[in-house]
Motif scaffolding. Sequence first.
Motif, PDB file in Angstrom:
ATOM      1  N   PRO A   1       1.257  -8.816  82.802  1.00  0.00           N
ATOM      2  CA  PRO A   1       1.236  -8.966  81.338  1.00  0.00           C
ATOM      3  C   PRO A   1       0.605  -7.753  80.677  1.00  0.00           C
ATOM      4  O   PRO A   1      -0.384  -7.203  81.165  1.00  0.00           O
ATOM      5  CB  PRO A   1       0.392 -10.234  81.130  1.00  0.00           C
ATOM      6  CG  PRO A   1       0.516 -10.983  82.417  1.00  0.00           C
ATOM      7  CD  PRO A   1       0.619  -9.940  83.497  1.00  0.00           C
ATOM      8  N   ALA A   2       1.189  -7.331  79.576  1.00  0.00           N
ATOM      9  CA  ALA A   2       0.690  -6.137  78.893  1.00  0.00           C
ATOM     10  C   ALA A   2      -0.664  -6.404  78.252  1.00  0.00           C
ATOM     11  O   ALA A   2      -0.911  -7.472  77.692  1.00  0.00           O
ATOM     12  CB  ALA A   2       1.679  -5.696  77.824  1.00  0.00           C
ATOM     13  N   GLY A   3      -1.529  -5.435  78.337  1.00  0.00           N
ATOM     14  CA  GLY A   3      -2.774  -5.513  77.591  1.00  0.00           C
ATOM     15  C   GLY A   3      -2.493  -5.261  76.117  1.00  0.00           C
ATOM     16  O   GLY A   3      -1.484  -4.648  75.759  1.00  0.00           O
ATOM     17  N   PRO A   4      -3.358  -5.724  75.230  1.00  0.00           N
ATOM     18  CA  PRO A   4      -3.124  -5.479  73.804  1.00  0.00           C
ATOM     19  C   PRO A   4      -3.199  -3.997  73.479  1.00  0.00           C
ATOM     20  O   PRO A   4      -3.871  -3.229  74.159  1.00  0.00           O
ATOM     21  CB  PRO A   4      -4.265  -6.250  73.131  1.00  0.00           C
ATOM     22  CG  PRO A   4      -5.337  -6.337  74.173  1.00  0.00           C
ATOM     23  CD  PRO A   4      -4.625  -6.422  75.478  1.00  0.00           C
ATOM     24  N   SER A   5      -2.470  -3.598  72.431  1.00  0.00           N
ATOM     25  CA  SER A   5      -2.502  -2.201  72.037  1.00  0.00           C
ATOM     26  C   SER A   5      -3.894  -1.789  71.587  1.00  0.00           C
ATOM     27  O   SER A   5      -4.266  -0.619  71.692  1.00  0.00           O
ATOM     28  CB  SER A   5      -1.493  -1.940  70.917  1.00  0.00           C
ATOM     29  OG  SER A   5      -0.183  -2.131  71.383  1.00  0.00           O
ATOM     30  N   THR A   6      -4.659  -2.725  71.074  1.00  0.00           N
ATOM     31  CA  THR A   6      -6.053  -2.482  70.709  1.00  0.00           C
ATOM     32  C   THR A   6      -6.917  -3.449  71.486  1.00  0.00           C
ATOM     33  O   THR A   6      -6.720  -4.669  71.395  1.00  0.00           O
ATOM     34  CB  THR A   6      -6.273  -2.663  69.195  1.00  0.00           C
ATOM     35  OG1 THR A   6      -5.455  -1.723  68.485  1.00  0.00           O
ATOM     36  CG2 THR A   6      -7.731  -2.414  68.837  1.00  0.00           C
ATOM     37  N   GLN A   7      -7.855  -2.942  72.256  1.00  0.00           N
ATOM     38  CA  GLN A   7      -8.712  -3.812  73.038  1.00  0.00           C
ATOM     39  C   GLN A   7     -10.136  -3.289  73.048  1.00  0.00           C
ATOM     40  O   GLN A   7     -10.379  -2.091  72.843  1.00  0.00           O
ATOM     41  CB  GLN A   7      -8.191  -3.936  74.471  1.00  0.00           C
ATOM     42  CG  GLN A   7      -7.965  -2.625  75.200  1.00  0.00           C
ATOM     43  CD  GLN A   7      -7.369  -2.822  76.575  1.00  0.00           C
ATOM     44  OE1 GLN A   7      -7.881  -3.608  77.367  1.00  0.00           O
ATOM     45  NE2 GLN A   7      -6.268  -2.133  76.862  1.00  0.00           N
ATOM     46  N   THR A   8     -11.046  -4.212  73.289  1.00  0.00           N
ATOM     47  CA  THR A   8     -12.465  -3.886  73.304  1.00  0.00           C
ATOM     48  C   THR A   8     -12.925  -3.728  74.747  1.00  0.00           C
ATOM     49  O   THR A   8     -12.698  -4.597  75.585  1.00  0.00           O
ATOM     50  CB  THR A   8     -13.293  -4.979  72.606  1.00  0.00           C
ATOM     51  OG1 THR A   8     -12.855  -5.085  71.244  1.00  0.00           O
ATOM     52  CG2 THR A   8     -14.766  -4.635  72.625  1.00  0.00           C
ATOM     53  N   LEU A   9     -13.562  -2.593  75.022  1.00  0.00           N
ATOM     54  CA  LEU A   9     -14.110  -2.306  76.343  1.00  0.00           C
ATOM     55  C   LEU A   9     -15.587  -1.958  76.153  1.00  0.00           C
ATOM     56  O   LEU A   9     -15.903  -0.883  75.635  1.00  0.00           O
ATOM     57  CB  LEU A   9     -13.382  -1.138  77.001  1.00  0.00           C
ATOM     58  CG  LEU A   9     -11.891  -1.341  77.315  1.00  0.00           C
ATOM     59  CD1 LEU A   9     -11.274  -0.027  77.775  1.00  0.00           C
ATOM     60  CD2 LEU A   9     -11.703  -2.410  78.375  1.00  0.00           C
ATOM     61  N   GLY A  10     -16.456  -2.887  76.544  1.00  0.00           N
ATOM     62  CA  GLY A  10     -17.883  -2.652  76.326  1.00  0.00           C
ATOM     63  C   GLY A  10     -18.148  -2.532  74.839  1.00  0.00           C
ATOM     64  O   GLY A  10     -17.793  -3.412  74.043  1.00  0.00           O
ATOM     65  N   GLY A  11     -18.758  -1.437  74.425  1.00  0.00           N
ATOM     66  CA  GLY A  11     -19.029  -1.225  73.002  1.00  0.00           C
ATOM     67  C   GLY A  11     -17.995  -0.354  72.335  1.00  0.00           C
ATOM     68  O   GLY A  11     -18.267   0.209  71.261  1.00  0.00           O
TER      69      GLY A  11
END
Length: 564
Positions: free
Chosen positions: A395-405
């Motif tokens: 499944p594709a990850g979202p075009s905008t995603q949060t990684l840590g801060g």
Amino acid sequence: MNTLTTLNTPAADAVGKGNAMGRMKLVMAAAIAAVAVQLLCVHAADAATDEVAPKPPIKRTGAADGVAPVRTALVVQDNVALRAAAKDGSPAQAQLWRGEALEIRGERPDHFQVYDYRRERGGFVRKAALLPLAGPAAQPEALLAALRVVRQQPGAESLGLGLAAAYVQAASAEEINGADGAEALDAMGTLAERLADRASRVQPKADGSTTAAETQVAAQLDVAARYGLRFRSLEREAGAMQLCYDGEAFRRVLAMPASTPEQKARAALALTRVDCLDPAATPPKREQMDQWRADVLDKVDLRDPALATHWRNRVLMRQSGVWSGLSFIRARRAGAGAGEGVPVASLQVDASSAASRRALEAFARIVPAELSDDDQRDYNDAAMRGNAMRWAALPAGPSTQTLGGFTLTVLPGQPGESCLTLAMNGAKEGSPPLLRHCAWGLVMTASARINREGNAIAIASVPADGWRELWLLRRTAQGWRMTALPPVAAQPGLGYAEFAGWVPGGKELLVARESRAEGRYKRSYEQVDLDTLETKRQAGDAAMLGAFQRWQAADWKGATLSLR
């Protein structure tokens, strides 16, 4: 191209329905008939031979002798002299090569008097250099037996093609449509493919002079062309030419009900060779061609218990590579169709995920214990192609995603371009991002991984079919920087560089690389310094590096094809 159009022609349907004789006679009449359609007529002896005197009388062959006339013979040796008289010291009129067809008009004790319709000249050839096609030797079963022997002899491809053509002309409709006919056509295709490979590998001399091997291959290609076989020339790297057989005989084999599973597998593999694809084909044309190759491979019944495991492996390896290529080109097409700034990560994966899953499923069905030494290269290539696109199957990850801060955004830029943006969470609106980088290719957002210290992010990028890079986003004293780690420092070929885990402390990461580029193959597992990106330790086996045993990522270990 969703159907095997070449095999669905009316002529091919006739083959499948048991009416192949008409089509095969038309195609393979180029076998003997294209060489000597006039061989069915009686011609006067050559004037040049009549001028030689004194000479013993020539025994003419004909119905008046009470036996069937000897009409045709095949040359069974290379570089045979066609002489003006039945003497070894007489002038040579031409040089003959294995597989050429001649009309026999008479004989002397050690020579046949012959006529060559292609060159339009007559002369004498030693009997030991010819195989007369008369009596028992001209029967289909005898020709097929001789073909089986010649098929196993490298360098005798043109003679084998002559025997196969003679068989096609001598056999009945029932024999052509049966198992023997399928065997003859399978042999014809195999010999033509082998001859093309020989021609592609022959090396000229540095001074530009012609070698004996070049002369022999060129002459045998000429013989093959006179039997109606066609070859294509493709330009490769450094101006080298790749010669490929067009596969007409293999298409017939694949369409014939009498073909064995092994014969169909061999035909499908010959028709779908990656090195015989046009390197200058446009993406739409390449997608059509790859879909056609996938359809051809589907014609092989892999569930048939009569198909040997090693042949099943070869078809599965080819399927894995073909579907990986389709996955890449479909994702690129979906991404190119979106406007600038529109999130298309999910569109790219949706377009290619089914193809990528088929590639991985085919690879998973391979039985490594049944691979021969000759299969290892194809096995490694299939693994590299499948691994390059394996993220597309998830499944594709979202075009905008949060990684840590941080917030990581991947949006398309210019057509075919992907732009990655890294920003701090909670940053003021309008503030510049920490990093923005645009490059050609696919960025697999689902692959993004950040280390525990928050000073490095790894993400997979696929700029070309079968070539996957590792993008490293690192926090340095000058700010955030992006560096692409290629599979190898060479011109792109096949390969991948993939994230395999973080080493605690924020100073190192684990990278798995495998590549075949510029004629070299390499697979390595590396412990890489984040500051300098230098490889501190590496090994050809992950089990030999302690860092891989302790810190490899669980999701990498469970999904990668590197640990096969």
